[in-house]
Design a protein around this motif. Sequence first.
Motif, PDB file in Angstrom:
ATOM      1  N   LEU A  38       0.823  -1.208   0.000  1.00  0.00           N
ATOM      2  CA  LEU A  38       0.000   0.000   0.000  1.00  0.00           C
ATOM      3  C   LEU A  38       0.860   1.263   0.000  1.00  0.00           C
ATOM      4  O   LEU A  38       0.548   2.240  -0.696  1.00  0.00           O
ATOM      5  N   LEU A  39       1.947   1.251   0.751  1.00  0.00           N
ATOM      6  CA  LEU A  39       2.794   2.436   0.900  1.00  0.00           C
ATOM      7  C   LEU A  39       4.022   2.386   0.004  1.00  0.00           C
ATOM      8  O   LEU A  39       4.897   3.253   0.119  1.00  0.00           O
ATOM      9  N   ASN A  40       4.101   1.391  -0.901  1.00  0.00           N
ATOM     10  CA  ASN A  40       5.277   1.236  -1.788  1.00  0.00           C
ATOM     11  C   ASN A  40       6.567   1.226  -0.972  1.00  0.00           C
ATOM     12  O   ASN A  40       7.561   1.877  -1.317  1.00  0.00           O
ATOM     13  N   MET A  41       6.559   0.446   0.071  1.00  0.00           N
ATOM     14  CA  MET A  41       7.632   0.430   1.053  1.00  0.00           C
ATOM     15  C   MET A  41       8.177  -0.991   1.173  1.00  0.00           C
ATOM     16  O   MET A  41       7.436  -1.964   1.082  1.00  0.00           O
ATOM     17  N   ARG A  42       9.465  -1.129   1.360  1.00  0.00           N
ATOM     18  CA  ARG A  42      10.086  -2.433   1.560  1.00  0.00           C
ATOM     19  C   ARG A  42      11.141  -2.329   2.655  1.00  0.00           C
ATOM     20  O   ARG A  42      11.712  -1.265   2.896  1.00  0.00           O
ATOM     21  N   GLY A  43      11.431  -3.474   3.312  1.00  0.00           N
ATOM     22  CA  GLY A  43      12.444  -3.509   4.359  1.00  0.00           C
ATOM     23  C   GLY A  43      13.150  -4.841   4.392  1.00  0.00           C
ATOM     24  O   GLY A  43      13.055  -5.637   3.450  1.00  0.00           O
ATOM     25  N   ARG A  44      13.843  -5.123   5.483  1.00  0.00           N
ATOM     26  CA  ARG A  44      14.588  -6.373   5.622  1.00  0.00           C
ATOM     27  C   ARG A  44      14.419  -6.945   7.028  1.00  0.00           C
ATOM     28  O   ARG A  44      15.345  -7.483   7.613  1.00  0.00           O
ATOM     29  N   ASP A  45      13.197  -6.842   7.559  1.00  0.00           N
ATOM     30  CA  ASP A  45      12.974  -7.258   8.939  1.00  0.00           C
ATOM     31  C   ASP A  45      12.980  -8.772   9.127  1.00  0.00           C
ATOM     32  O   ASP A  45      13.209  -9.254  10.249  1.00  0.00           O
ATOM     33  N   VAL A  46      12.676  -9.519   8.072  1.00  0.00           N
ATOM     34  CA  VAL A  46      12.656 -10.985   8.177  1.00  0.00           C
ATOM     35  C   VAL A  46      13.456 -11.567   7.022  1.00  0.00           C
ATOM     36  O   VAL A  46      13.639 -10.919   5.987  1.00  0.00           O
ATOM     37  N   PRO A  47      13.930 -12.793   7.165  1.00  0.00           N
ATOM     38  CA  PRO A  47      14.664 -13.425   6.065  1.00  0.00           C
ATOM     39  C   PRO A  47      13.759 -13.650   4.859  1.00  0.00           C
ATOM     40  O   PRO A  47      12.549 -13.885   4.995  1.00  0.00           O
ATOM     41  N   ASN A  48      14.332 -13.574   3.675  1.00  0.00           N
ATOM     42  CA  ASN A  48      13.711 -14.001   2.416  1.00  0.00           C
ATOM     43  C   ASN A  48      12.643 -13.060   1.856  1.00  0.00           C
ATOM     44  O   ASN A  48      12.346 -13.120   0.667  1.00  0.00           O
ATOM     45  N   THR A  49      12.052 -12.247   2.671  1.00  0.00           N
ATOM     46  CA  THR A  49      10.938 -11.411   2.228  1.00  0.00           C
ATOM     47  C   THR A  49      11.193  -9.973   2.639  1.00  0.00           C
ATOM     48  O   THR A  49      11.443  -9.707   3.821  1.00  0.00           O
ATOM     49  N   PRO A  50      11.120  -9.015   1.710  1.00  0.00           N
ATOM     50  CA  PRO A  50      11.472  -7.622   2.027  1.00  0.00           C
ATOM     51  C   PRO A  50      10.382  -6.875   2.780  1.00  0.00           C
ATOM     52  O   PRO A  50       9.800  -5.907   2.299  1.00  0.00           O
ATOM     53  N   PHE A  51      10.095  -7.328   3.997  1.00  0.00           N
ATOM     54  CA  PHE A  51       9.033  -6.763   4.814  1.00  0.00           C
ATOM     55  C   PHE A  51       9.546  -5.715   5.792  1.00  0.00           C
ATOM     56  O   PHE A  51      10.663  -5.804   6.295  1.00  0.00           O
TER      57      PHE A  51
END
Length: 605
Positions: free
Chosen positions: A216-229
Motif C-alpha cells: 500500500l505504501l510502496n515500502m520495503r524492508g529487511r525485517d525478516v529473512p527471504n521477504t522484504p518486509f
Amino acid sequence: MTKKTFEPAVFQSFSEKSDPSNVAPRLASLRAAMQKAGIDAVLIPRADAHRGESVPASEARLAYITGFTGSAGLAVVGRDKAGLFVDSRYTLQAPAQTDTTLVTVHETGQGGVNDDIRLYVGKGGKLTYDPWLHTPGEVRDVTQKLAGHAEVVPHANLVDAIWTDRPHAPVSSIEFLGHNRAGKSAADKIADLQKTLAADAADAVVLTLPESICWLLNMRGRDVPNTPFVLGFAIVPAAGLPTLYLDKAKITPELTRALDGIASVAEATSLGDALAGLGGKAVLVDPQTAPIAVADTLGKAGAKIIEKRDPVLGPKSIKNEVELSGMREAHRQDGVALAKFLHWFDQEAPKGHLTEIGIVTALESFRREDETCVDASFDTISGAGPNGAIVHYRVTTKTDRTLKAGEIMLVDSGAQYLSGTTDITRTLFTGSATAEQKDRYTRVLKGMIAISMARFPKGTSGAQIDVLARQFLWQDGVTYNHGTGHGVGHFLGVHEGPVGISSRYHTPLEAGNVLSNEPGYYKTGEYGIRIENLIVVREAEAYPGYLDFETITLAPIDVRLIDRSLLTAAETDWLNAFHAKVWAEIGPRVTGEVKDWLKAATAAI
C-alpha cells in the motif's frame, strides 16, 4: 573449462536451528511460570502478530520451546505433558527436531489443532493464549474443541517471561519504490482502498499483514529473512491520512519525510490507544489474519467490527503492467543464473562428488553475480535421491547428502531481485533413470503443461483447474499431497494469497495474478520429482470473456527424463515453444560454453 569456485557466504544458513536437548529445561521453566500463574496449559503458536511465513528470531517462540522450526505449527504445553501439532509437510521434521520423550507430535491441518488438544488440558482446567499471536478464528476453533472440558482465556505471554536471552526485535533499513518499480503511487492505492471502505460502510480498516502495508505504501524492508518486509501495523481511515505504527527505533526523520503527505507515523506502543479511540466507528478487521487483541480492544471501546478479508490482498495480487514488467525482468536475470548453474551441474553431477549444500551454494553464487539479487526468496530445497521425496526438505550440515551419479536431484529455489520475485523447481538428470522415474517425470510434466495451456472463463478459481495437473498421475493411481500452485508477490512474499491452484483456493483468478505451477510426485525413501514455472493470468487473445496463462520462467526443462511416447503432439509443441522462448530470451545474455549448453538444452525434440 575453468573450474568455478564459490564464495562460502550465501543467503541461506545450513546450521542446525534446533537442539532437542534444550526442550527439557525450557519446558521445566515454562511449567514453573505456569504453576505460579495458576495456569494449566499454554498455547504456543509458530506465528507472530503479523502472520508471516518467516518470523524474526525474536518471535520464534515455538522453536524456542519445542525445537521445531517449520513454517506452521502449534504447541500445547500442559502441567505434565506437551503436544506439537503440525501438518503433513512436517511429520518427519518435527519428531527429528524436538524431544519426543517429552513432546508428542500430532498431524493435523495447517496451523491448527485437532481434538487431541484435550489430552493436554485437564477437565475444568485453564488454557491460556497470547491475544496478539492468535486470530479470532483460531481462538474460536480451540474453544469449540475444548467446549465442556476446559476454559480458554487470554494471558500475558509466559514464553517471553522465561526467555532470558531473547533476541532484539529487528530494525532494518526502509526503502520506497519509485513509480518505475511500483507502477502506481501510494496516494492512488490509498484512495482506491478508501473507496472500498466507503462501499463497505466502514470508517477505517486495521491492517496487520506486512505485505499489505508494504504494498500500500510502496515500502520495503529487511525485517525478516527471504521477504522484504517492514513489520508494523496501520490504521487507514475512510478519509484522511493512514497512520503507520512501527517500532520506535525505525522512526527516523528520513522515514517521516518519505511519508509526508501519504501517512503519519507513530510508535507501535500507541496502537492500543489508537484502537480504543475508534469507539463508535465501524472498523473492518480480517478475522483470519488480525490478532484477536485488535478485535477485543475495538469491541471494548464500542466499535462496530466488520469482519471481512483484508481489502488490500485482492488488489495487491493483481499486478499492474510495471510490476509485471519487473517480474519478467527478474525471470530473465534468474534465467541467466540458472543457465550457468544447470550447465555447471551437468558437468559436475556425473562425477558423483556434489553435495546438497554444495549445490545450494553454487546456485546462490550464480544468482549473486547479479548485484540486484538481494536475497533468496526461501531456503532452497536441495534434495538428492531419497531426500527429494521430502517435500519441504531443508538441508543442514547434519543431513547434507552426497548426490550419487544416477540419482535424481530435486532443486526448488527462488530469489528476490529488486525488480521482482522468482520461484522455480527443476528435477535434474545425473546420468541414468529408470523406466518408472521417466514415467512419473513425464506425467508430472504433462500436468504442468496442462495448466500452462489452460483456457478458462472469467470467474474460474484455482480449485476448479487443479485437477488438470493431477489427471495424468491419477490415471496411474498416484498423486501428490501439496497444492499445485500459490500466488507470488512482486518483490514481496514468494507465497501470497488470495489466489492459488489447489482445492482450498476458491477466489476467482484475474488477469495480473502471478502463480506457481508445480505438480510433483514423491516416492518415499527413493526420489522426488517436481517441475515448477511461474505463470501470469492474462486475457485470452481472441476469446472474449476467457483467461489463459503466460509462462514467465526462463530455464530449460530436462528432456532426458521424458518418456516421449507419453507426450501428445500438442504437449511436444508446447515444450518446444517454451524452449524456443528460453533460447530467445536468455541465449543473448550468456556466452561461451554456457551458451553452447543452453542451445543444446533448448533444442526441439
